[in-house]
Design a protein around this motif. Structure first.
Motif, mmCIF file in Angstrom:
data_model
loop_
_atom_site.group_PDB
_atom_site.id
_atom_site.type_symbol
_atom_site.label_atom_id
_atom_site.label_comp_id
_atom_site.label_asym_id
_atom_site.label_seq_id
_atom_site.Cartn_x
_atom_site.Cartn_y
_atom_site.Cartn_z
ATOM 1 N N ASN A 188 20.810 2.976 -21.372
ATOM 2 C CA ASN A 188 22.002 3.347 -20.601
ATOM 3 C C ASN A 188 23.162 3.718 -21.523
ATOM 4 N N PHE A 242 11.972 0.154 -30.831
ATOM 5 C CA PHE A 242 13.167 0.036 -31.674
ATOM 6 C C PHE A 242 13.539 1.375 -32.313
ATOM 7 N N PHE A 245 15.112 3.522 -29.673
ATOM 8 C CA PHE A 245 16.435 2.954 -29.352
ATOM 9 C C PHE A 245 17.461 3.337 -30.417
ATOM 10 N N GLU A 249 20.807 5.686 -30.064
ATOM 11 C CA GLU A 249 22.141 5.189 -30.403
ATOM 12 C C GLU A 249 22.850 6.137 -31.381
ATOM 13 N N VAL A 259 25.986 3.105 -26.570
ATOM 14 C CA VAL A 259 24.863 2.594 -25.789
ATOM 15 C C VAL A 259 25.309 1.301 -25.113
ATOM 16 N N ILE A 260 25.177 1.244 -23.802
ATOM 17 C CA ILE A 260 25.548 0.029 -23.071
ATOM 18 C C ILE A 260 24.451 -1.013 -23.205
ATOM 19 N N GLY A 261 23.238 -0.593 -22.980
ATOM 20 C CA GLY A 261 22.118 -1.529 -23.056
ATOM 21 C C GLY A 261 20.840 -0.803 -22.712
ATOM 22 N N SER A 262 19.764 -1.549 -22.626
ATOM 23 C CA SER A 262 18.493 -0.934 -22.261
ATOM 24 C C SER A 262 17.808 -1.787 -21.208
ATOM 25 N N GLU A 263 16.770 -1.247 -20.614
ATOM 26 C CA GLU A 263 16.014 -1.961 -19.583
ATOM 27 C C GLU A 263 14.535 -1.740 -19.818
ATOM 28 N N LEU B 281 17.848 -4.838 -28.644
ATOM 29 C CA LEU B 281 17.703 -3.726 -27.692
ATOM 30 C C LEU B 281 18.773 -3.796 -26.599
ATOM 31 N N ARG B 282 19.613 -4.859 -26.641
ATOM 32 C CA ARG B 282 20.638 -5.061 -25.600
ATOM 33 C C ARG B 282 20.030 -4.973 -24.211
ATOM 34 N N LEU B 283 18.922 -5.653 -24.029
ATOM 35 C CA LEU B 283 18.205 -5.580 -22.753
ATOM 36 C C LEU B 283 19.078 -6.103 -21.620
ATOM 37 N N GLU B 284 19.053 -5.387 -20.512
ATOM 38 C CA GLU B 284 19.773 -5.812 -19.311
ATOM 39 C C GLU B 284 18.764 -6.442 -18.361
ATOM 40 N N ASN B 285 19.053 -7.678 -17.939
ATOM 41 C CA ASN B 285 18.243 -8.335 -16.900
ATOM 42 C C ASN B 285 16.773 -8.508 -17.255
ATOM 43 N N PHE B 286 16.461 -8.631 -18.526
ATOM 44 C CA PHE B 286 15.056 -8.850 -18.862
ATOM 45 C C PHE B 286 14.670 -10.297 -18.562
#
Lengths: 298, 298
Positions: A188, A242, A245, A249, A259-263, B281-286
């Motif tokens: 994101n 990675f 990612f 970035e 980059v806000i974050g990832s899912e 990875l700044r994972l969101e909601n993992f």
């Protein structure tokens, strides 16, 4: 950890719950196999079942489910919105833990052979199990769908890998093959400009010169006012999460965007995350047998 | 994944292999428990056994091993280089997967109670299971060793948590308690100057103002011509590997020194590595239930 294979067969029945339950029961009944999920799609008239376990048990469960599907589903009367060619349309075998792709290919051949010989269903080996380039892509095998298979099987270049070269009218044709797990991975970006996500998707995806095992699109997440690089990582062992990612970035910085974050959407093999930790911590000589949980289930 | 507890009991026998084998057999014999390792130390005259499994089965195995140790080891004649107070000296219970510290404390109380009541051995609850600050530290409980325990048990402040307040002369005293897993984590620096490693160890370790759950020393790795910050991470859920790694890297830069890499020595819970991946990875909601292997063994 135990040797683990995931299996995600697709069956051409998505409306009659009784039939789908009987097929799923063949998987549930085997103790050493774990049913993770199944879903019925009415429009597609198709069900997708996900299970996991030791390879011998997984192919036993897949065979039994294919047998039951051949008994309960009649392709002659099947209608649905998704391309299909058989009662059991496709059976992918996916290496998850302590098993190589080569071994999975071997198991897919065993399974395909049994389906061909014991159930009298024409079987094509696809993806990594394919015997030729022309049979790697499921869409190529399935082209013409069930209705075209009687003619297709007469062609020399479409002789099946196992089973009869005359169509089993009730059960149709089944594709069996080994493939890598997909990891659905989104990054994101702190901007509302979807063009930036699209440009970055262009940079990282294979089709436009990026990483070989990455598929990507750029899209808007309207409710959050942000954009996303939405990806399918089709071989995390060769194109790592990675690396993609970090590349995203860096590319985003070029536009002054953070980059806000990832899912990670859905399931992910443990090793895909261990690889990330290994990379960022610069681990020397780490072996995943050092993971306690792996020792428990080896 | 299944609820998993690790148990690392220490027994006061490190020379007679036959006795140690009989103790270990009590663990091996329980199907649902996995023996990971055991080692005998002749100088210490002490053995350390590591096993893992579902909590109910782990405390059953630990109880049976303690019973056998009480039958086969006579503390009246025990000599060895390591401080000790009982045939089964200490039994730590360690939460690994899908189990809380509170639950582990509860299991340690169950186990201590059975050892006290059924085997007639004085038991102290230690670490997270301790009923008072004075009993958290094993060294405080064990001070005076086996030879001093008869007197120690007469003191009001050293009444045992379970079992008799008169010394069981054969079996001695046992400490039982829950604690977090240790992760042995080293970071290697591209310099031969051990003072830099020592200064950085000072920065990151709890004792000198650093991270609460980090123990660290600086040392030389002579054969590689480098230095190392060598750490025990005593609660990776509160002091994360990635945070300490990043801090070391930043501190090293202050001396113009690069981080070469890091090492995890021995076993590590999966979650400690997943946390690293999640962070970078700044994972969101993992949620770690997304890990395929966890689904298999839940």
């Amino acid at each position: 950890m135990a040797r683990l294979v995931q299996c995600v067969p697709n069956f051409s029945e998505g409306r009659n719950k009784e039939i789908v339950e009987k097929i799923v029961e063949e998987i549930r009944i085997i103790d050493e196999v774990k049913l993770l999920d199944y879903s019925m799609d009415k429009d597609h008239n198709r069900s997708v079942v996900t299970f996991i376990g030791e390879p011998e048990k997984v192919i036993e469960a897949a065979f039994n489910a294919t047998k039951t599907a051949a008994e309960l589903i009649d392709m002659k009367t099947h209608r649905g919105g998704h391309p299909r060619m058989g009662a059991t349309d496709v059976i992918p075998l996916i290496p998850i833990s302590d098993i190589t792709m080569e071994e999975c290919i071997e198991y897919s051949i065993q399974l395909g052979k049994r389906i061909g010989e014991e159930l009298g269903i024409s079987v094509f080996l696809y993806e990594k199990s394919a015997k030729s380039k022309e049979r790697e892509n499921l869409a190529d095998i399935r082209r013409g769908q069930y209705e075209g298979m009687a003619e297709k099987l007469k062609k020399e270049e479409w002789q099946p890998d196992f089973g009869p070269d005359i169509l089993n009218e009730r059960a149709g044709v089944t594709a069996v093959g080994a493939r890598m797990p997909l990891v659905a991975f989104n990054v994101n970006l702190a901007t509302g400009d979807v063009e930036i996500a699209k440009k970055i998707a262009n940079v990282v995806r294979a089709r436009t010169g990026g990483f070989t095992y990455c598929k990507a699109i750029g899209l808007e997440i309207a409710e959050r006012g942000i954009v996303q690089v939405s990806m399918n990582m089709v071989d995390y062992t060769r194109t790592s999460l990675f690396r993609v990612f970090d590349t995203i970035e860096r590319e985003a910085k070029r536009y002054g965007v953070n980059v806000i974050g990832s899912e990670i959407i859905g399931l992910v093999p443990m090793q895909a995350l261990v690889d990330v930790a290994d990379y960022y911590l610069r681990l020397e000589n780490f072996d995943s047998s050092q993971i306690l949980e792996k020792r428990m289930f080896e």
